[in-house]
Design a protein around this motif. Sequence first.
Motif, PDB file in Angstrom:
ATOM      1  N   SER A 183       0.816  -1.226   0.000  1.00  0.00           N
ATOM      2  CA  SER A 183       0.000   0.000   0.000  1.00  0.00           C
ATOM      3  C   SER A 183       0.841   1.264   0.000  1.00  0.00           C
ATOM      4  O   SER A 183       0.454   2.294   0.553  1.00  0.00           O
ATOM      5  N   GLY A 184       2.026   1.193  -0.617  1.00  0.00           N
ATOM      6  CA  GLY A 184       2.895   2.354  -0.750  1.00  0.00           C
ATOM      7  C   GLY A 184       4.028   2.402   0.239  1.00  0.00           C
ATOM      8  O   GLY A 184       4.874   3.305   0.162  1.00  0.00           O
ATOM      9  N   GLU A 185       4.105   1.438   1.151  1.00  0.00           N
ATOM     10  CA  GLU A 185       5.172   1.442   2.159  1.00  0.00           C
ATOM     11  C   GLU A 185       6.526   1.063   1.567  1.00  0.00           C
ATOM     12  O   GLU A 185       7.565   1.474   2.077  1.00  0.00           O
ATOM     13  N   ARG A 186       6.541   0.259   0.503  1.00  0.00           N
ATOM     14  CA  ARG A 186       7.806  -0.186  -0.075  1.00  0.00           C
ATOM     15  C   ARG A 186       7.819   0.097  -1.578  1.00  0.00           C
ATOM     16  O   ARG A 186       6.799  -0.039  -2.272  1.00  0.00           O
ATOM     17  N   THR A 187       8.999   0.491  -2.060  1.00  0.00           N
ATOM     18  CA  THR A 187       9.221   0.737  -3.486  1.00  0.00           C
ATOM     19  C   THR A 187      10.483  -0.001  -3.900  1.00  0.00           C
ATOM     20  O   THR A 187      11.500   0.066  -3.208  1.00  0.00           O
ATOM     21  N   ALA A 188      10.411  -0.714  -5.025  1.00  0.00           N
ATOM     22  CA  ALA A 188      11.559  -1.490  -5.501  1.00  0.00           C
ATOM     23  C   ALA A 188      11.778  -1.231  -6.980  1.00  0.00           C
ATOM     24  O   ALA A 188      10.830  -0.958  -7.732  1.00  0.00           O
ATOM     25  N   ILE A 189      13.035  -1.311  -7.396  1.00  0.00           N
ATOM     26  CA  ILE A 189      13.414  -1.255  -8.804  1.00  0.00           C
ATOM     27  C   ILE A 189      13.928  -2.640  -9.185  1.00  0.00           C
ATOM     28  O   ILE A 189      14.833  -3.170  -8.532  1.00  0.00           O
ATOM     29  N   PHE A 190      13.348  -3.228 -10.236  1.00  0.00           N
ATOM     30  CA  PHE A 190      13.723  -4.569 -10.673  1.00  0.00           C
ATOM     31  C   PHE A 190      14.362  -4.524 -12.052  1.00  0.00           C
ATOM     32  O   PHE A 190      13.979  -3.707 -12.896  1.00  0.00           O
ATOM     33  N   ASN A 191      15.335  -5.417 -12.273  1.00  0.00           N
ATOM     34  CA  ASN A 191      15.795  -5.729 -13.618  1.00  0.00           C
ATOM     35  C   ASN A 191      14.909  -6.837 -14.160  1.00  0.00           C
ATOM     36  O   ASN A 191      14.758  -7.896 -13.518  1.00  0.00           O
ATOM     37  N   ASN A 192      14.314  -6.605 -15.308  1.00  0.00           N
ATOM     38  CA  ASN A 192      13.403  -7.596 -15.875  1.00  0.00           C
ATOM     39  C   ASN A 192      14.190  -8.802 -16.385  1.00  0.00           C
ATOM     40  O   ASN A 192      15.192  -8.663 -17.082  1.00  0.00           O
ATOM     41  N   ASP A 193      13.714  -9.993 -16.028  1.00  0.00           N
ATOM     42  CA  ASP A 193      14.296 -11.242 -16.499  1.00  0.00           C
ATOM     43  C   ASP A 193      13.150 -12.202 -16.772  1.00  0.00           C
ATOM     44  O   ASP A 193      12.205 -12.281 -15.967  1.00  0.00           O
ATOM     45  N   PRO A 194      13.191 -12.933 -17.890  1.00  0.00           N
ATOM     46  CA  PRO A 194      12.062 -13.815 -18.225  1.00  0.00           C
ATOM     47  C   PRO A 194      11.766 -14.853 -17.138  1.00  0.00           C
ATOM     48  O   PRO A 194      10.619 -15.291 -17.016  1.00  0.00           O
ATOM     49  N   LYS A 195      12.791 -15.246 -16.367  1.00  0.00           N
ATOM     50  CA  LYS A 195      12.563 -16.277 -15.350  1.00  0.00           C
ATOM     51  C   LYS A 195      12.067 -15.665 -14.053  1.00  0.00           C
ATOM     52  O   LYS A 195      10.993 -15.997 -13.566  1.00  0.00           O
ATOM     53  N   ASP A 196      12.860 -14.769 -13.468  1.00  0.00           N
ATOM     54  CA  ASP A 196      12.495 -14.107 -12.210  1.00  0.00           C
ATOM     55  C   ASP A 196      13.044 -12.689 -12.218  1.00  0.00           C
ATOM     56  O   ASP A 196      14.175 -12.464 -12.655  1.00  0.00           O
ATOM     57  N   PRO A 197      12.280 -11.712 -11.687  1.00  0.00           N
ATOM     58  CA  PRO A 197      12.813 -10.349 -11.606  1.00  0.00           C
ATOM     59  C   PRO A 197      13.971 -10.283 -10.630  1.00  0.00           C
ATOM     60  O   PRO A 197      14.009 -11.001  -9.628  1.00  0.00           O
ATOM     61  N   ILE A 198      14.937  -9.419 -10.930  1.00  0.00           N
ATOM     62  CA  ILE A 198      16.144  -9.279 -10.116  1.00  0.00           C
ATOM     63  C   ILE A 198      16.120  -7.896  -9.462  1.00  0.00           C
ATOM     64  O   ILE A 198      16.018  -6.877 -10.151  1.00  0.00           O
TER      65      ILE A 198
END
Length: 690
Positions: A182-197
């Motif tokens: 609900s807005g408490e956490r923000t993350a930046i991911f590298n997109n990967d077809p298997k799992d986000p990093i």
Amino acid sequence: MNMHDTEDMPPDVDYDEDEPSFSDPEDFVDDIDDEELLGDLLREKPQEADGIDSVIVVDNVPQVGPERLEKLKNVIHKIFSKFGKITNEFYPEGPDGSTKGYIFLEYGAPTQALDAVKNADGYKLDKQHTFRVNVFTDFDKYMNICDEWETPEKQPFKDFGNMRHWMEDPDCRDQYSVIYESGERTAIFNNDPKDPIVAEERARWTETYVRWSPKGTYLATFHQRGIALWGGEKFKQIQRFSHQGVSLIDFSPCERYVVTFSPLMDTKEDPQAIIIWDILTGQKKRGFHCESSAHWPIFKWSHDGKFFARMTQDTLSIYETPSMGLLDKKSLKISGIKDFSWSPGDNIIAFWVPEDKDIPARVTLMQLPSRQEIRVRNLFNVVDCKLHWQRQGDYLCVKVDRTPKGTQGVVTNFEIFRMREKQVPVDVVEMKGDPESKNAESIIAFAWEPNGSKFAVLHGESPRINASFYHVKNNGKIELIKMFDKQQANSIFWSPQGQFMVLAGLRSMNGALAFVDTSDCTMMNIAEHYMASDVEWDPTGRYVVTSVSWWSHKVDNAYWLWTFQGRLLQKNNKDRFCQLLWRPRPPTLLPLDAIKAIKKDLKKYSKIFEQKDRLSQSKASKELVDKRRSMMEDYRRYREAALLQHQEQKAARLELRGGVDTDELDSNIDDWEEETIEFFINEEIIPLGE
């Protein structure tokens, strides 16, 4: 002190001792001036003004004789009375009675004088006369400027690292931001077809939502006291802008400026509802009043960031950067203007005006900064218009809703402007609707192919919603290439690279998804993400995300990753997931010829890509590859150490072997002896006749 006072004092005090003296010694020299001693108080000392801070000086005024003076005064009064009541005016005259080319005007308040300077300085009266306007008190400031040049203090350079580091990822992975809990956490991911990093993750990084800049350089976070911009490899804070209660922002396309809006800060004297900031310096460039932010953004930018414009009643105001002043110091008076939009590829602005009695509605294309009207299209019986630019600015579609005489309901036409052709010809597409129905066809959605000449339309009424695909051909015709009927869709999402699209039924239509290849208009896949609220393509057009936001639906909050063909790759469930935004990519620096060459030779690289794809298909293969890479790296380090040791021991080897170098296979070839050895291998007897 009297005698009665001493009776109650302690007996150990010497009452006859003289009181200490605070006077300066006779040889004391006072070398401390008032500025050093009381500088802060002196700066707050009221300054003598005598009303001259309300006086402005206007230069480059036409020099006229007594017979034309009254007319000049009327013109000047009309221009400068817009900024406040003029209480006094003085026109200096020469011996012959003609004016000297400059005048003095006094306003009722200093703020009015400052407003006149800000808006009238540089005003072009005619070809020969452009006003220069200054506050009278500025002359004291200019007279006190030191004649000796003082070198400005050099400011330390802040190195934020590589601001485009994510573009150097060896696997060409894009990034996206995710807000959850609900807005408490923000993350930046590298997109990967298997799992986000995970690239970066922080608690309470923003108080509401986040926003990427147009080229992906900055991530903007919202806070009660203002906006913060983050970037670089570790997402350091690059800049912050103090704007209490800020709720909306917008970037210029060139990423040089950011516009913030707060409903809390506006005052009549100091406009601060909207503020335009310089991103590089953090300085406030200009503030504006704003009564409502219902149609955000209030200001719309030209494609190169050189101009921005806003619409008010009967007025279109176009401003230029970096001065932030009105273009040519005046707004455009356009009676009844309803909407406007900039071309994404040129400094051309399109606007439309409704009918007024016997005057038809019209769509106008205007070139900036010349303000030349390059095309005007008259329209009749118009109810409403919507302006849709193709992303490269090659075409403009004007969706026109009409009420033709003798018919019931609203009929829709699409007026297609061919922007790259001489005189900008216009083609018309009529949406005729269902012959079985008496009502006209309703238009649900319209969208251009980003890098092409096709467009898609959703039309009809549920459950009979049709998806039609049109192609704008070079021969002046617009062809209907395909129509899918009975679609569960209310939104169109084109891939950023064109050709592929997703027809989505969001929110009330339960998340129905159709993946379409418009090159041959085939349905590649039909799927569903129940109660999906958003669809987001990645910048390359290889992947697309569907999501259910906690902001719109309180259960099943997650985002799913699909291929452009509609194959589901991931289901990422996040507690109270709110928002996902892909990080934009800056435009490529490669010329068109280089891009064509890469596409032509793509097969050369396909084997490498396919091998990487096969290795990344499972976690086991990924772990095996990582293990092999680690072993190879260990061997490489061991080999380098062994070679170094071998080289260091060469002198010892030569000494032990009598100066004979045996390190190379072909060394000492003169001392070689050749021997031939024969030995029996096998014997096979073959009978005669065979």
